[in-house]
Scaffold this active site. Structure first.
Site, mmCIF file in Angstrom:
data_model
loop_
_atom_site.group_PDB
_atom_site.id
_atom_site.type_symbol
_atom_site.label_atom_id
_atom_site.label_comp_id
_atom_site.label_asym_id
_atom_site.label_seq_id
_atom_site.Cartn_x
_atom_site.Cartn_y
_atom_site.Cartn_z
ATOM 1 N N ASP A 1 0.841 -1.103 -0.170
ATOM 2 C CA ASP A 1 -0.093 -0.001 0.159
ATOM 3 C C ASP A 1 0.796 1.505 0.167
ATOM 4 O O ASP A 1 0.541 2.314 -0.623
ATOM 5 C CB ASP A 1 -0.902 0.084 1.138
ATOM 6 N N HIS B 1 -4.508 -3.461 6.434
ATOM 7 C CA HIS B 1 -4.250 -3.815 4.831
ATOM 8 C C HIS B 1 -5.772 -3.975 4.440
ATOM 9 O O HIS B 1 -6.153 -5.136 4.222
ATOM 10 C CB HIS B 1 -3.313 -4.596 4.597
HETATM 11 P P1 NAD Z 1 -1.956 -18.848 -4.257
HETATM 12 O O1 NAD Z 1 -3.160 -19.290 -3.991
HETATM 13 O O2 NAD Z 1 -1.206 -18.374 -5.489
HETATM 14 O O3 NAD Z 1 -0.678 -19.491 -3.334
HETATM 15 C C1 NAD Z 1 -1.067 -19.749 -1.841
HETATM 16 C C2 NAD Z 1 -0.123 -20.721 -1.403
HETATM 17 O O4 NAD Z 1 -0.409 -21.027 -0.247
HETATM 18 C C3 NAD Z 1 -0.715 -22.090 -2.255
HETATM 19 O O5 NAD Z 1 0.499 -22.868 -2.879
HETATM 20 C C4 NAD Z 1 -1.426 -23.035 -1.116
HETATM 21 O O6 NAD Z 1 -1.268 -24.483 -1.479
HETATM 22 C C5 NAD Z 1 -0.600 -22.437 0.019
HETATM 23 N N1 NAD Z 1 -1.226 -22.951 1.056
HETATM 24 C C6 NAD Z 1 -2.473 -22.886 1.673
HETATM 25 N N2 NAD Z 1 -2.727 -23.367 2.850
HETATM 26 C C7 NAD Z 1 -1.503 -23.305 3.287
HETATM 27 C C8 NAD Z 1 -0.794 -23.820 4.610
HETATM 28 N N3 NAD Z 1 -1.881 -24.082 5.564
HETATM 29 N N4 NAD Z 1 0.317 -23.583 4.717
HETATM 30 C C9 NAD Z 1 1.209 -23.620 3.754
HETATM 31 N N5 NAD Z 1 0.856 -23.321 2.684
HETATM 32 C C10 NAD Z 1 -0.580 -23.107 2.407
HETATM 33 O O7 NAD Z 1 -2.122 -17.176 -3.653
HETATM 34 P P2 NAD Z 1 -1.074 -15.955 -3.648
HETATM 35 O O8 NAD Z 1 -1.506 -15.399 -4.801
HETATM 36 O O9 NAD Z 1 0.388 -16.353 -3.557
HETATM 37 O O10 NAD Z 1 -1.463 -15.043 -2.409
HETATM 38 C C11 NAD Z 1 -1.322 -15.674 -0.791
HETATM 39 C C12 NAD Z 1 -1.769 -14.834 0.004
HETATM 40 O O11 NAD Z 1 -1.271 -13.467 -0.036
HETATM 41 C C13 NAD Z 1 -3.387 -14.527 -0.135
HETATM 42 O O12 NAD Z 1 -4.075 -14.605 1.053
HETATM 43 C C14 NAD Z 1 -3.565 -12.961 -0.642
HETATM 44 O O13 NAD Z 1 -4.645 -12.387 -0.456
HETATM 45 C C15 NAD Z 1 -2.409 -12.322 0.004
HETATM 46 N N6 NAD Z 1 -1.842 -11.199 -0.457
HETATM 47 C C16 NAD Z 1 -1.500 -10.241 0.510
HETATM 48 C C17 NAD Z 1 -1.018 -9.023 0.192
HETATM 49 C C18 NAD Z 1 -0.762 -7.875 1.267
HETATM 50 O O14 NAD Z 1 -0.343 -6.692 0.690
HETATM 51 N N7 NAD Z 1 -0.600 -8.256 2.495
HETATM 52 C C19 NAD Z 1 -0.813 -8.673 -1.245
HETATM 53 C C20 NAD Z 1 -1.206 -9.655 -2.094
HETATM 54 C C21 NAD Z 1 -1.599 -11.076 -1.864
HETATM 55 C C1 LMR Z 2 -3.513 -6.785 -2.511
HETATM 56 O O1 LMR Z 2 -3.546 -5.554 -1.731
HETATM 57 O O2 LMR Z 2 -3.460 -6.571 -3.681
HETATM 58 C C2 LMR Z 2 -3.662 -8.175 -1.846
HETATM 59 O O3 LMR Z 2 -4.183 -8.001 -0.500
HETATM 60 C C3 LMR Z 2 -4.872 -9.041 -2.391
HETATM 61 C C4 LMR Z 2 -6.148 -8.270 -2.269
HETATM 62 O O4 LMR Z 2 -6.917 -9.317 -2.087
HETATM 63 O O5 LMR Z 2 -6.464 -7.341 -2.645
#
Ligand code: NAD
Ligand code: LMR
Length: 326
Positions: free
Chosen positions: A159, A187
């Site tokens: 962000d 967030h």
């Molecule tokens: P994705 O679905 O591509 O990957 C997630 C991975 O986590 C998968 O490989 C899945 O098998 C694994 N997983 C699920 N449960 C698990 C567990 N108990 N232990 C270990 N691994 C496990 O998703 P992504 O696009 O990589 O996103 C991951 C997370 O990050 C999501 O919750 C998304 O919303 C979040 N995210 C946060 C931000 C932020 O700014 N804070 C930004 C983008 C995404």
């Molecule tokens: C983001 O900010 O891009 C991630 O937290 C993914 C989402 O769910 O917005």
């Protein structure tokens, strides 16, 4: 050469994992003199894909990559870990808010908090990326009572970076001219990106734009950027999220520059009248591997209302997961 440090990454076979691991292994996160051992966790059905990622890591022949361990057991992945990036969780789809994921993801973080408590270094630095990141960080922290609450953080750096680019583009400058940006709070769509303390080439950013743009474009664009990316890409942000995770850990481990600061979701000590114990995003400076909340940042009535609204949402999320908070 320094001794290798152990970096645990969960959800390592996912989209963010794929954009993250190669940069950690290249030295982008902890510096080009710091060897790393990657300890990768994913769920059992993802282990084949994870092996593929390991093969690719091997094939890069990174000089700093001392070893790669893959597991579906949190006790193995967090063993003696010095750093942990908790990415593994379900991402949201179109039309969902991040807090809609609480039910689906919260249990993951109570299990992992316990595994960190029992296995990791007591000095571990934990960054939670999986959403809803702040409340997942709180769950992790509360399930790891033998480790200082200061060691658990949530990611709002994405962000922060988004806000820097929006103001740079609006004022015809580059991100190099933008300093002292702050994301306050969660967030989520209630986060408050603060232009009143940010500077562009040393001038107050809020003086360079009109109030209408600030209130009706800048703030909502930053708050809704995650949803806009999901709509455009059909999947949540990945490379920019991985980049922000690298930035967050690098700032924490290697320090921030001079008077500048960064935004980090950290344990509230009551600063700025934010309820103690919430994981809330504050302006932070880092030195010698420690963060501190920057004090004395000015808070107008406009800012106060927004800072309180995002704190109220975090308190609500916390109440919703009480059963997971020992
Ligand atoms: P994705 O679905 O591509 O990957 C997630 C991975 O986590 C998968 O490989 C899945 O098998 C694994 N997983 C699920 N449960 C698990 C567990 N108990 N232990 C270990 N691994 C496990 O998703 P992504 O696009 O990589 O996103 C991951 C997370 O990050 C999501 O919750 C998304 O919303 C979040 N995210 C946060 C931000 C932020 O700014 N804070 C930004 C983008 C995404
Ligand atoms: C983001 O900010 O891009 C991630 O937290 C993914 C989402 O769910 O917005």
């Amino acid at each position: 050469m320094k001794q290798p440090v152990r970096v645990a990454v969960t959800g390592a076979a996912g989209q963010i994992g794929y954009a993250l691991l190669f940069r950690i292994a290249s030295g982008a996160m902890l510096g080009d003199d710091q060897p790393v051992i990657l300890q990768l966790l994913d769920i059992t059905p993802a282990l084949d894909a994870l092996q593929g990622v390991k093969m690719e890591l091997d094939d890069c022949a990174f000089p700093l990559l001392a070893d790669v361990i893959c597991s579906d057991d949190p006790n193995v992945a967090f063993k003696d870990a010095d750093y942990a990036l908790l990415v593994g969780a379900r991402p949201r789809g179109p039309g969902m808010e991040r807090k809609d994921l609480l039910e689906a993801n919260a249990a993951i973080f109570s299990v992992q908090g316990k595994a960190i408590d029992q296995n990791a270094s007591k000095n571990i630095k934990v960054l939670v990326v999986g959403n809803p990141a702040n409340t997942n960080a709180l769950i992790t922290q509360r399930n790891a009572p033998s480790i200082s609450p200061r060691n658990f953080t949530a990611m709002t750096r994405l962000d922060h970076n988004r806000a820097m680019t929006q103001i740079a583009q609006k004022t015809g400058k580059t991100v190099n001219d933008v300093t002292n940006m702050t994301i306050w709070g969660n967030h989520s769509a209630t986060q408050y990106p603060d232009l009143f303390n940010a500077k562009v080439s040393g001038e107050a950013a809020s003086d360079l734009v009109d109030q209408d743009w600030l209130e009706n474009e800048f703030i909502p664009v930053v708050q809704q950027r995650g949803a806009a990316i999901i709509k455009a890409r059909g999947a949540s942000s990945a490379a920019s999220a991985a980049n922000a995770a690298i930035d967050h850990m690098r700032s924490w481990a290697l320090g921030t520059d001079g008077d500048n600061w960064v935004s980090m979701g950290v344990y509230s000590d009551g600063s700025y009248d934010i309820p103690e114990g919430l994981i809330y995003s504050f302006p932070c400076r880092c030195k010698d591997g420690e963060w501190e909340i920057v004090q004395g940042v000015s808070v107008s009535d406009f800012s106060r209302g927004k800072m309180d609204a995002t704190a109220a949402e975090l308190s609500e999320e916390r109440d919703g997961v009480k059963h997971l908070l020992p």
